[in-house]
Design a protein around this motif. Sequence first.
Motif, short mmCIF file in Angstrom:
data_model
loop_
_atom_site.label_atom_id
_atom_site.label_comp_id
_atom_site.label_asym_id
_atom_site.label_seq_id
_atom_site.Cartn_x
_atom_site.Cartn_y
_atom_site.Cartn_z
N ARG A 220 0.93 -1.26 0.08
CA ARG A 220 0.11 -0.13 -0.15
C ARG A 220 0.85 1.14 -0.04
O ARG A 220 1.85 1.16 0.57
CB ARG A 220 -0.80 -0.03 1.29
N PRO A 221 0.24 2.38 -0.45
CA PRO A 221 1.25 3.68 -0.62
C PRO A 221 1.25 4.11 0.89
O PRO A 221 0.44 3.80 1.48
CB PRO A 221 0.19 4.55 -1.41
N ARG A 222 2.70 5.09 0.89
CA ARG A 222 2.75 5.68 2.05
C ARG A 222 1.86 6.82 1.96
O ARG A 222 1.90 7.76 1.03
CB ARG A 222 4.23 6.15 2.16
N MET A 223 1.08 7.14 3.04
CA MET A 223 0.14 7.99 3.04
C MET A 223 0.83 9.08 3.80
O MET A 223 1.38 9.29 5.01
CB MET A 223 -1.19 7.77 3.96
N VAL A 224 0.86 10.35 2.94
CA VAL A 224 1.49 11.68 3.42
C VAL A 224 0.20 12.63 3.66
O VAL A 224 -0.44 13.32 2.74
CB VAL A 224 2.65 12.42 2.34
N ALA A 225 0.17 12.88 4.94
CA ALA A 225 -0.96 14.12 5.36
C ALA A 225 0.05 15.36 5.21
O ALA A 225 0.84 15.61 6.01
CB ALA A 225 -1.51 13.59 6.40
N ILE A 226 -0.72 16.30 4.44
CA ILE A 226 -0.17 17.62 4.62
C ILE A 226 -1.03 18.76 5.40
O ILE A 226 -2.16 18.69 4.83
CB ILE A 226 0.13 18.06 3.09
N GLN A 227 -0.35 19.62 6.09
CA GLN A 227 -1.03 20.53 6.75
C GLN A 227 -0.54 22.00 6.86
O GLN A 227 0.83 21.77 6.14
CB GLN A 227 -0.82 20.31 8.47
N ALA A 228 -1.06 22.90 7.03
CA ALA A 228 -0.38 24.34 6.71
C ALA A 228 0.26 24.47 8.11
O ALA A 228 -0.09 24.06 9.17
CB ALA A 228 -1.56 25.50 6.60
N ALA A 229 1.57 25.24 8.25
CA ALA A 229 2.29 25.36 9.33
C ALA A 229 1.54 26.20 10.33
O ALA A 229 1.66 26.13 11.65
CB ALA A 229 3.52 26.07 9.08
N ALA B 23 4.80 20.16 -0.42
CA ALA B 23 5.64 19.02 0.38
C ALA B 23 6.08 18.02 -0.35
O ALA B 23 7.02 17.52 0.32
CB ALA B 23 4.12 18.47 1.38
N TYR B 24 5.71 17.74 -1.40
CA TYR B 24 6.18 16.64 -2.18
C TYR B 24 7.93 17.02 -2.55
O TYR B 24 8.75 16.47 -2.47
CB TYR B 24 5.69 16.79 -3.71
N ASP B 25 7.98 18.68 -2.96
CA ASP B 25 9.36 19.10 -3.19
C ASP B 25 10.25 18.86 -2.01
O ASP B 25 11.44 18.50 -2.31
CB ASP B 25 9.34 20.38 -3.44
N ARG B 26 9.58 19.23 -0.98
CA ARG B 26 10.13 19.17 0.38
C ARG B 26 11.08 17.75 0.62
O ARG B 26 12.06 17.40 0.98
CB ARG B 26 9.50 19.55 1.52
N LEU B 27 9.96 16.65 0.57
CA LEU B 27 10.12 15.28 0.72
C LEU B 27 11.25 14.49 0.04
O LEU B 27 11.85 13.62 0.17
CB LEU B 27 8.99 14.49 1.07
#
Length: 395
Positions: free
Chosen positions: A261-270, A354-358
């Motif tokens: 299964r995919p790694r789930m990346v949850a993104i929030q605002a700082a 977040a993608y660019d950062r990770l």
Amino acid sequence: MGMPEIAFLECSQCRLHLDAATPQTVCTACAGSLYVRYDLSAAAGLERRGEVGARQRDGSWGGMWRYEQVLPAVEPVTLGEGWTPMLRGRRNGNVWLKEEGANPTGTFKARGLAMAVTMARHYGIRKLAAPSAGNAGGALAAYAAAAGIEAHIFMPADVPMANRVECEAYGAHLTLVDGLISDCGRIVAERKAAEGWFDISTLKEPFRVEGKKTMGYELVEQLGWEYPEAVFYPTGGGVGLIGMWKAFEEMEELGWVTGRRPRMVAIQAAGCAPVARAFEQGETVSRMWENARTFAAGLRVPKPYGDALILEIVRESGGTVAAVTDDEIFGSLKDWGRQEGILLSPEGAAATAAYDRLVGTGFLKAEDRVVLFNTGSGNKYTDVLADRFGLEGVG
Ligand SMILES: Cc1ncc(COP(=O)(O)O)c(C=O)c1O
Ligand SMILES: [Zn+2]
């Protein structure tokens, strides 16, 4: 083929079973969110998988309803939601953008509310109420209008103007609140009994998750029935993330997909990152975020009701929770506009940032196949974005 009967509703926390013959809200024992469970055996196997989407001649079975084998057996209230484009990145072909801005009302909220309003009509409910960060309110207003049901919507006073316009245009009862979605939720909870409203707040009834799970089915089908390495999902209340995880579980039970299964990346605002903070601190639930601030309005959820589920899924998947600043979000929004020809919503731009950062930190490699969710169209944010771009009004 046909749609499955609901076997029961299951509490996500204590596993109690409830009957779906009458409308349910949350678990009667522990107030946990409820999952819809079916006997899916009639749809199991690759032959049945091959029948997905076969019955699109009548519009009601198009869009997300192509997954009728795994949706409740009721007549849909549909405006054409789902089956949104999966766009391949122009700069990196391993990056796929799930373009949810193509939905009715311009966001992925259409999926959850199409399903929840469908069930509300099925149950004969006459009045619905919900707090919203903005886009869910717009979608509720549209589907309630289509179903001939009253909608009572509570939003922060500073939501993007498009969301207020939607409520007016669809004839919903809108109350603007000097506060956040949590304050709106409190008002609905206090008034619903006296007013006879059914509360369709995020994760306080089982069917918004059921509609949003179709994003999980779609992304796997659109990648040739294969899982990507990771899924990036801008997370406020977390319904989509929870729904997609449920979809993956069902698809494995059906034998429709195999592999990791995919790694789930949850993104929030700082400026509003309760789940990111809980993730970093190793907590199983979040704490209320004080003074929540971000121009990604959909991410301004200071204490999501489904926080425990979000954290559990992210951890189980080997994913992470990233918090990105408004400057990073706006930078990524401009980058995707100029380089890819796509006007992201601020929430979608949080995912691309977040993608660019990770990739930068090595959490993922540029060769990994990933799906980034643009949960809404940037066109719903013209007032907010005009402000960011420093555009002056004319006349
Ligand atoms: C465009 C957009 N993206 C993401 C979110 C967050 O969605 P969820 O509450 O399902 O986490 C919202 C919520 O309002 C939204 O409007
Ligand atoms: Zn329970």
